[in-house]
Design a protein around this motif. Structure first.
Motif, mmCIF file in Angstrom:
data_model
loop_
_atom_site.group_PDB
_atom_site.id
_atom_site.type_symbol
_atom_site.label_atom_id
_atom_site.label_comp_id
_atom_site.label_asym_id
_atom_site.label_seq_id
_atom_site.Cartn_x
_atom_site.Cartn_y
_atom_site.Cartn_z
ATOM 1 N N LYS A 229 -4.475 -50.392 33.551
ATOM 2 C CA LYS A 229 -5.744 -49.670 33.634
ATOM 3 C C LYS A 229 -6.034 -49.218 35.061
ATOM 4 N N ALA A 230 -6.841 -48.180 35.164
ATOM 5 C CA ALA A 230 -7.190 -47.619 36.467
ATOM 6 C C ALA A 230 -7.709 -48.723 37.393
ATOM 7 N N GLY A 231 -7.118 -48.788 38.594
ATOM 8 C CA GLY A 231 -7.540 -49.755 39.596
ATOM 9 C C GLY A 231 -6.968 -51.146 39.454
ATOM 10 N N ALA A 232 -6.180 -51.415 38.408
ATOM 11 C CA ALA A 232 -5.724 -52.781 38.133
ATOM 12 C C ALA A 232 -4.765 -53.312 39.194
ATOM 13 N N LEU A 233 -4.078 -52.432 39.923
ATOM 14 C CA LEU A 233 -3.085 -52.876 40.903
ATOM 15 C C LEU A 233 -3.677 -53.085 42.294
ATOM 16 N N GLY A 234 -4.930 -52.627 42.486
ATOM 17 C CA GLY A 234 -5.557 -52.721 43.801
ATOM 18 C C GLY A 234 -5.596 -51.372 44.494
ATOM 19 N N HIS A 235 -6.491 -51.228 45.481
ATOM 20 C CA HIS A 235 -6.655 -49.982 46.238
ATOM 21 C C HIS A 235 -6.950 -48.797 45.319
ATOM 22 N N GLY A 236 -7.598 -49.059 44.174
ATOM 23 C CA GLY A 236 -7.956 -47.974 43.268
ATOM 24 C C GLY A 236 -6.789 -47.402 42.496
ATOM 25 N N LEU A 237 -5.659 -48.104 42.488
ATOM 26 C CA LEU A 237 -4.465 -47.597 41.820
ATOM 27 C C LEU A 237 -4.151 -48.422 40.575
ATOM 28 N N GLY A 364 -6.155 -64.573 42.507
ATOM 29 C CA GLY A 364 -6.923 -63.351 42.290
ATOM 30 C C GLY A 364 -6.609 -62.262 43.287
ATOM 31 N N ARG A 365 -5.373 -62.210 43.737
ATOM 32 C CA ARG A 365 -4.972 -61.225 44.752
ATOM 33 C C ARG A 365 -4.396 -59.988 44.081
ATOM 34 N N PRO A 366 -4.742 -58.777 44.546
ATOM 35 C CA PRO A 366 -4.214 -57.546 43.928
ATOM 36 C C PRO A 366 -2.720 -57.403 44.162
ATOM 37 N N ILE A 367 -2.063 -56.765 43.212
ATOM 38 C CA ILE A 367 -0.613 -56.571 43.282
ATOM 39 C C ILE A 367 -0.210 -55.738 44.496
ATOM 40 N N LEU A 368 -1.059 -54.805 44.891
ATOM 41 C CA LEU A 368 -0.746 -53.944 46.031
ATOM 42 C C LEU A 368 -1.551 -54.349 47.265
#
Length: 383
Positions: A229-237, A364-368
């Motif tokens: 989903k939109a934003g799921a990877l972090g930095h709005g991606l 809880g850290r984003p993938i990117l």
């Protein structure tokens, strides 16, 4: 879900080799107190009793990918469990996180119990065949029963799945960054240029298309896409929902990856991200098209703004492309033979990936998370 190769003798101490999906082979040893018998749905199966008195274990000489178990002739009330590498698997949890795919044929009366085993609502002669496919590497498998009387039994076949769903693909509406702006992947042709995540231009030398119906997805869950989903990877991606095939690798850029494997940037199959907030298997059964494109090198491109791989020709992808007749459309340009490749980023082993993704979930850290420091990425230059 047919087998590439399957064990046909479950006598205690039996040994042999199985041909694997990448063209290799692996040895195995059987430890069991079961009989090997045949029935209409089962060529040569292990006769495992419901009360747990007769079970079968297979140990492989090396980790094996694509382990598949067929489950035949269950009576109501019988419950059977699968132990992988010494751990009894809760099939509900494994199916939910994508590490096991459950499907069935015939009367389709098999089901996963609340306790994580497999059973059936129908009788042994109704033709139902349950199928369990394991996406992670396996070195040992044990099958045993815990329900029913000693007179009840079921038949199990253990082998390697012949179907290869590991070619990486985008769904048809994915937008790919090109020198002319974003273009739908379905519009790209051999000879077109694509911009990589580093801002380099690469020319497409081959495209493939495969159309997948709702019925195909219902029968074979591994054909269903992964929705990021939109934003799921972090930095709005990604900038909008991204749908890819389950083995399509996306970029992980994190300090966690650096700590565990010594590389901050790695490529991970989308199925391994399921369970992270915003990443899930798309079970809508919407008809779709899978597209992929090939450069003369493996690259990271921008798909709906997120970094993901172009087609990487490892051994299994070579095999799949050699069977291109299964594709609905193939287009090539000036290609005599398929190129040999080095991966664009590190491709960690399955156990390493699990550690990395588990740490991201836990903290809880984003993938990117580390991508903000990667000054060369076109994705962030355009943000």
């Amino acid at each position: 879900m047919p087998f590439t190769d399957v064990i046909d003798n479950y006598a205690n101490g039996a040994t042999g080799t199985l041909s694997t999906t990448d063209g290799g082979s692996v040895g195995y040893t059987v430890t069991a107190n079961v009989s090997t018998i045949s029935r209409p749905n089962t060529d040569q199966g292990a006769q495992v009793t419901a009360d747990g008195s007769r079970s079968v274990t297979v140990d492989f000489d090396d980790p094996i990918h694509g382990l598949t178990i067929s489950v035949d002739r269950s009576n109501p009330g019988e419950v059977y469990f699968v132990e992988i590498d010494g751990v009894v698997i809760d099939l509900n949890a494994a199916i939910a996180d994508g590490s096991v795919v459950f499907s069935q044929s015939g009367a389709s009366t098999h089901f996963i119990t609340a306790t994580g085993g497999i059973s059936s609502t129908g009788g042994p002669t109704n033709g139902s065949l349950g199928l369990l496919h394991f996406e992670s590497d396996v070195t040992s498998v044990r099958i045993f029963g815990t329900g029913g009387t000693s007179g009840n039994w079921d038949l199990f076949e253990i082998g390697v799945d012949s179907d290869d769903f590991r070619v990486v693909c985008f769904t048809q509406d994915t937008l790919i960054r090109t020198p002319l702006g974003e273009r739908k992947v379905s519009s790209l042709k051999a000879g077109d240029c694509v911009e990589t995540a580093e801002g380099k231009l690469r020319k497409i030398i081959r495209t493939n298309l495969r159309k997948i119906s709702a019925l195909q997805q219902a029968r074979e869950p591994r054909l269903r896409p992964i929705r990021i989903k939109a934003g799921a990877l972090g930095h709005g991606l990604p900038e909008r929902d991204l749908l890819v095939s389950r083995q399509h690798r996306v970029l992980v850029s994190s300090r966690i990856a650096q700590r565990i494997v010594g590389h901050a940037e790695i490529l991970v199959p989308a199925i391994q991200l399921v369970g992270i907030e915003g990443v899930e298997i798309d079970n809508s059964l919407t008809p779709l098209e899978y597209h992929h494109f090939l450069f003369d090198e493996h690259e990271v491109v921008l798909a709906n703004g997120a970094p993901a791989e172009s087609l990487y020709l490892g051994a299994e992808a070579h095999l799949a492309l050699d069977q291109a007749g299964e594709m609905d459309e193939v287009q090539t340009r000036d290609v005599v033979e398929l190129p040999k490749m080095r991966p664009a980023r590190m491709l960690p082993h399955a156990k390493q990936i699990k550690r990395i993704i588990a740490a991201h979930k836990r903290h809880g850290r984003p993938i990117l998370e580390a991508m903000a420091g990667s000054l060369g990425h076109a994705a962030l230059r355009s943000a």
